[in-house]
Design an enzyme around this catalytic site. Structure first.
Site, PDB file in Angstrom:
ATOM      1  N   ASP A   1      31.210   8.583 -34.429  1.00 44.26           N
ATOM      2  CA  ASP A   1      32.229   7.697 -33.564  1.00 44.26           C
ATOM      3  C   ASP A   1      32.490   6.472 -34.556  1.00 44.26           C
ATOM      4  OD1 ASP A   1      29.830   6.276 -33.297  1.00 44.26           O
ATOM      5  OD2 ASP A   1      29.645   6.270 -31.287  1.00 44.26           O
ATOM      6  N   SER A   2      32.065   6.338 -35.785  1.00 42.78           N
ATOM      7  CA  SER A   2      32.610   5.405 -36.674  1.00 42.78           C
ATOM      8  C   SER A   2      34.130   5.821 -36.898  1.00 42.78           C
ATOM      9  CB  SER A   2      31.777   5.378 -37.976  1.00 42.78           C
ATOM     10  OG  SER A   2      31.802   6.717 -38.307  1.00 42.78           O
TER      11      SER A   2
ATOM     12  N   ASP B   1      29.282  13.182 -32.607  1.00 46.70           N
ATOM     13  CA  ASP B   1      28.776  11.878 -31.527  1.00 46.70           C
ATOM     14  C   ASP B   1      29.234  12.128 -30.475  1.00 46.70           C
ATOM     15  OD1 ASP B   1      27.073  10.377 -32.855  1.00 46.70           O
ATOM     16  OD2 ASP B   1      28.594   9.161 -34.102  1.00 46.70           O
TER      17      ASP B   1
ATOM     18  N   LYS C   1      25.261  14.357 -31.269  1.00 45.59           N
ATOM     19  CA  LYS C   1      24.491  13.333 -31.445  1.00 45.59           C
ATOM     20  C   LYS C   1      24.499  12.157 -30.412  1.00 45.59           C
ATOM     21  CE  LYS C   1      24.803  10.236 -34.877  1.00 45.59           C
ATOM     22  NZ  LYS C   1      25.029   8.912 -34.294  1.00 45.59           N
TER      23      LYS C   1
ATOM     24  N   GLU D   1      23.061   8.310 -29.125  1.00 46.42           N
ATOM     25  CA  GLU D   1      22.134   7.110 -29.195  1.00 46.42           C
ATOM     26  C   GLU D   1      21.170   6.814 -27.982  1.00 46.42           C
ATOM     27  OE1 GLU D   1      24.826   3.887 -30.098  1.00 46.42           O
ATOM     28  OE2 GLU D   1      25.823   4.930 -31.739  1.00 46.42           O
TER      29      GLU D   1
ATOM     30  N   GLU E   1      18.869   4.010 -37.822  1.00 48.16           N
ATOM     31  CA  GLU E   1      19.807   3.148 -38.490  1.00 48.16           C
ATOM     32  C   GLU E   1      19.231   1.645 -38.708  1.00 48.16           C
ATOM     33  OE1 GLU E   1      23.780   3.339 -37.220  1.00 48.16           O
ATOM     34  OE2 GLU E   1      24.508   1.634 -38.306  1.00 48.16           O
TER      35      GLU E   1
END
Ligand code: KIV
Length: 277
Positions: A57-58, A96, A126, A128, A195
């Protein structure tokens, strides 16, 4: 065996799967992962032999120019992921789940994951979070979708942290991170991204869980590394944290190529007689 069959078998044998990643950890072979968001870049890094491509999602930052990862939508992630999938032969493609598409409840998380898998052709998702997302991980994995976890600095929670500094330096947060990693493994995650945390803590996590631990700003004693492609190729210029090693300076190369083109157009040098019909 026909040539066609041989081809099918050998091209299948080359593909990176979640099981291949587990074997790599067991053999001590490091996993190399990079982000990509489009067909052309995905094709190049797949051809270069990258093990895992993360449609991160960057993309919200490096493709769309947002300050955070929060604004990117599920439809936009699916668009990026489908473009990446069309460019690859052997890399494992992980996508993401964007902010707001899984935190509500496990059904929402499953539906978002199914959309990603069905509409993009990706291989895994993925998410978080630790203990907060375990129910969702269980539900998604039980639907047959591989899940990668993400602990430490979680950019989707930036407004909770207020800053992008190193996480889990204090023992309370470090203990929770280790316990979260164990819970993610038990819930069925096939790998975990860590991270921006202290290297000693990341090493401890990698030694505690059987699944591969892939670090970004988490030191070298983990099972693999991930970087944002635009950062490591030097396309983004303003972002230079300590953990970022640059493998190119594409920003300067792009700008000097474009300057040369502008100069050639304005001076009537381009196109010349050989460059026309
Ligand atoms: O979105 C992303 O690029 C990521 C990496 C930084 C791991 O999550």
């Amino acid at each position: 065996m026909s040539t066609q069959t041989n081809k099918t078998v050998s091209s299948k044998a080359k593909k990176v799967t979640t099981h291949v990643l587990l074997e790599m950890k067991e053999k001590g072979e490091k996993i190399a992962m990079l982000t990509a968001y489009d067909f052309s870049m995905a094709r190049l890094i797949d051809q270069a032999g990258i093990d895992v491509i993360l449609v991160g999602d960057s993309a919200s930052n490096v493709m769309a120019g947002h300050e955070t990862t929060l604004p990117i939508t599920l439809d936009q992630m699916i668009y990026h992921a489908a473009s990446v999938i069309r460019g690859i032969q052997s890399s494992l493609v992980v996508v993401d789940l964007p902010f707001g598409t899984y935190q509500g409840n496990s059904k929402e998380a499953l539906n978002s994951s199914i959309r990603i898998m069905k509409e993009s052709g990706a291989h895994a998702v993925k998410m978080e979070g630790g203990s907060e997302i375990i129910e969702s991980v269980l539900r998604i994995v039980s639907a047959g979708i591989p899940v990668m976890g993400h602990l430490g600095l979680m950019p989707q929670s930036i407004y909770k942290y207020g800053t992008y500094v190193v996480r889990a330096k204090e023992s309370e947060e470090a203990d929770k991170l280790i316990s979260d990693a164990i819970k993610l493994e038990e819930a069925g995650c096939f790998a975990i991204v860590l991270e921006k945390i202290p290297a000693t803590l990341a090493e401890k996590v990698a030694k505690t869980v059987r699944i591969p631990v892939i670090g970004i700003g988490a030191g070298g004693d983990v099972d693999g590394q991930v970087l944002v492609l635009h950062d490591m190729l030097g396309i983004t210029q303003e972002f230079s944290p300590r953990f970022l090693r640059r493998y190119g300076n594409l920003a300067d190369q792009i700008k000097s190529g474009v300057s040369a083109y502008i100069e050639d157009v304005k001076s009537l040098d381009f196109p010349n007689k050989n460059e026309q019909y």
